[in-house]
Design an enzyme around this catalytic site. Structure first.
Site, mmCIF file in Angstrom:
data_model
loop_
_atom_site.group_PDB
_atom_site.id
_atom_site.type_symbol
_atom_site.label_atom_id
_atom_site.label_comp_id
_atom_site.label_asym_id
_atom_site.label_seq_id
_atom_site.Cartn_x
_atom_site.Cartn_y
_atom_site.Cartn_z
ATOM 1 N N ASN A 9 -67.595 121.303 -114.898
ATOM 2 C CA ASN A 9 -66.304 121.356 -114.200
ATOM 3 C C ASN A 9 -66.501 120.750 -112.815
ATOM 4 O OD1 ASN A 9 -63.905 121.997 -112.983
ATOM 5 N ND2 ASN A 9 -64.200 124.215 -113.020
ATOM 6 N N LYS A 11 -64.314 120.066 -110.645
ATOM 7 C CA LYS A 11 -63.332 120.601 -109.684
ATOM 8 C C LYS A 11 -62.744 119.463 -108.821
ATOM 9 C CE LYS A 11 -65.787 124.945 -109.750
ATOM 10 N NZ LYS A 11 -65.955 126.265 -109.190
ATOM 11 N N HIS A 93 -58.958 129.049 -115.931
ATOM 12 C CA HIS A 93 -60.053 129.121 -114.949
ATOM 13 C C HIS A 93 -59.638 130.080 -113.830
ATOM 14 C CE1 HIS A 93 -62.936 128.076 -111.859
ATOM 15 N NE2 HIS A 93 -63.699 127.604 -112.835
ATOM 16 N N GLU A 95 -59.966 130.007 -110.748
ATOM 17 C CA GLU A 95 -59.347 129.404 -109.560
ATOM 18 C C GLU A 95 -57.872 129.131 -109.808
ATOM 19 O OE1 GLU A 95 -62.318 126.335 -108.959
ATOM 20 O OE2 GLU A 95 -63.748 127.944 -108.582
ATOM 21 N N GLU A 165 -66.492 133.828 -117.592
ATOM 22 C CA GLU A 165 -66.909 133.505 -116.231
ATOM 23 C C GLU A 165 -66.540 134.658 -115.300
ATOM 24 O OE1 GLU A 165 -67.093 128.974 -115.597
ATOM 25 O OE2 GLU A 165 -65.032 129.596 -115.322
ATOM 26 N N GLY A 171 -69.512 130.167 -108.102
ATOM 27 C CA GLY A 171 -69.741 129.509 -106.807
ATOM 28 C C GLY A 171 -70.356 130.420 -105.761
ATOM 29 N N SER A 211 -72.473 130.281 -111.431
ATOM 30 C CA SER A 211 -73.728 130.013 -110.714
ATOM 31 C C SER A 211 -74.906 129.722 -111.639
ATOM 32 C CB SER A 211 -74.069 131.167 -109.772
ATOM 33 O OG SER A 211 -73.059 131.302 -108.795
HETATM 34 C C1 PEP Z 1 -66.895 127.130 -112.651
HETATM 35 O O1 PEP Z 1 -66.186 126.768 -111.733
HETATM 36 O O2 PEP Z 1 -66.436 127.155 -113.807
HETATM 37 C C2 PEP Z 1 -68.268 127.541 -112.354
HETATM 38 C C3 PEP Z 1 -68.946 128.152 -113.295
HETATM 39 O O3 PEP Z 1 -68.753 127.234 -111.094
HETATM 40 P P1 PEP Z 1 -70.260 127.447 -110.546
HETATM 41 O O4 PEP Z 1 -71.203 126.998 -111.641
HETATM 42 O O5 PEP Z 1 -70.343 126.600 -109.330
HETATM 43 O O6 PEP Z 1 -70.401 128.909 -110.279
#
Ligand code: PEP
Length: 248
Positions: A9, A11, A93, A95, A165, A171, A211
């Site tokens: 992703n 972003k 997601h 976000e 997630e 993040g 992460s």
């Molecule tokens: C994500 O945004 O789906 C994600 C898993 O981000 P990160 O790996 O940076 O935590």
């Protein structure tokens, strides 16, 4: 049987040149493999040029609006992403849920729009920290699935993937423990089984995201019922993304 999946992703990162370079770098370093699906989710602006030069790494949309067209200033419709050849999309997601207030019922509309346009859904679910600490995270996540995804019939659901997630891990550098990951992924698989039966449950890839990076991915990917990763930060770095593919 379900496939292993490594998804990136990107972003709201990378300009056009950087997106093309990242796609080219990871394509050169990875090789097409029948057991794997590789997918990247670039910013909207770069989708068309990436689709035009696409190889074995699939290109997906990070978002879309479920209506076909109309007065939705600034949005991109499901039919518009389909029109340029997009076959995958992220839905739910965290976000989008938190920053853009997308509710379970709106996400259900997006799921339906994607299915109608033969777009494969990567449905994201996950609990916030306060739920992890004070409530029942499994119940919270299964409710997200029930309210937005589990109205699909078996044939429709088979085209989808699920990405667990935990919001507190995205993040932040905090990865869920192996026990937390195995418990949630197994609970999701069991929900799939009780709603759709064992055979369908076995066909759905369930990804972990939050992460995940080369230093922790071996442990994450070896957890029970984990079929791959949805990767944010580490997917922007070609070497990290390629190293992640070696952690299965
Ligand atoms: C994500 O945004 O789906 C994600 C898993 O981000 P990160 O790996 O940076 O935590």
């Amino acid at each position: 049987m379900r496939k292993k999946v490594l998804a990136g992703n990107w972003k709201m990162n990378l300009n056009s040149k950087q997106s093309l370079a990242l796609y080219a770098d990871i394509s050169a370093a990875l090789s097409s493999n029948k057991e794997f699906d590789f997918i990247v989710f670039p910013p909207f602006l770069h989708l068309k040029e990436l689709i035009d030069s696409r190889g074995f790494i699939e290109i997906g949309a990070q978002n879309f609006h479920p209506e076909l067209n109309g007065a939705f200033t600034g949005e991109v419709s499901v039919s518009q992403i389909k029109d340029i050849g997009i076959q995958y999309a992220l839905i739910g997601h965290s976000e989008r849920r938190t920053l853009f207030k997308e509710s379970n019922s709106f996400l259900k509309q997006k799921v339906d729009a994607a299915i109608q346009h033969q777009i494969r859904v990567v449905f994201c679910c996950g609990e916030p920290l306060e739920v992890r600490e004070n409530q029942d995270p499994v119940m919270y996540v299964t409710n997200q699935l029930k309210e937005s995804l589990f109205h699909l019939n078996s044939e429709q659901l088979k085209t989808c993937m699920i990405a667990y997630e935990p919001i507190w891990a995205i993040g932040t550098g905090k990865v869920a423990t192996e026990e937390q990951i195995s418990q949630m992924h197994t609970a999701i698989r069991n929900e799939l089984k009780s709603k759709y039966g064992q055979q369908i449950a076995n066909e759905i890839s369930i990804l972990y995201g939050g992460s995940c990076k080369p230093s922790n991915a071996k442990a994450v990917f070896s957890c029970e019922n984990v079929d791959g990763g949805l990767i944010g930060g580490a997917s922007l770095e070609p070497t990290s993304f390629v190293e992640l593919s070696e952690c299965f």
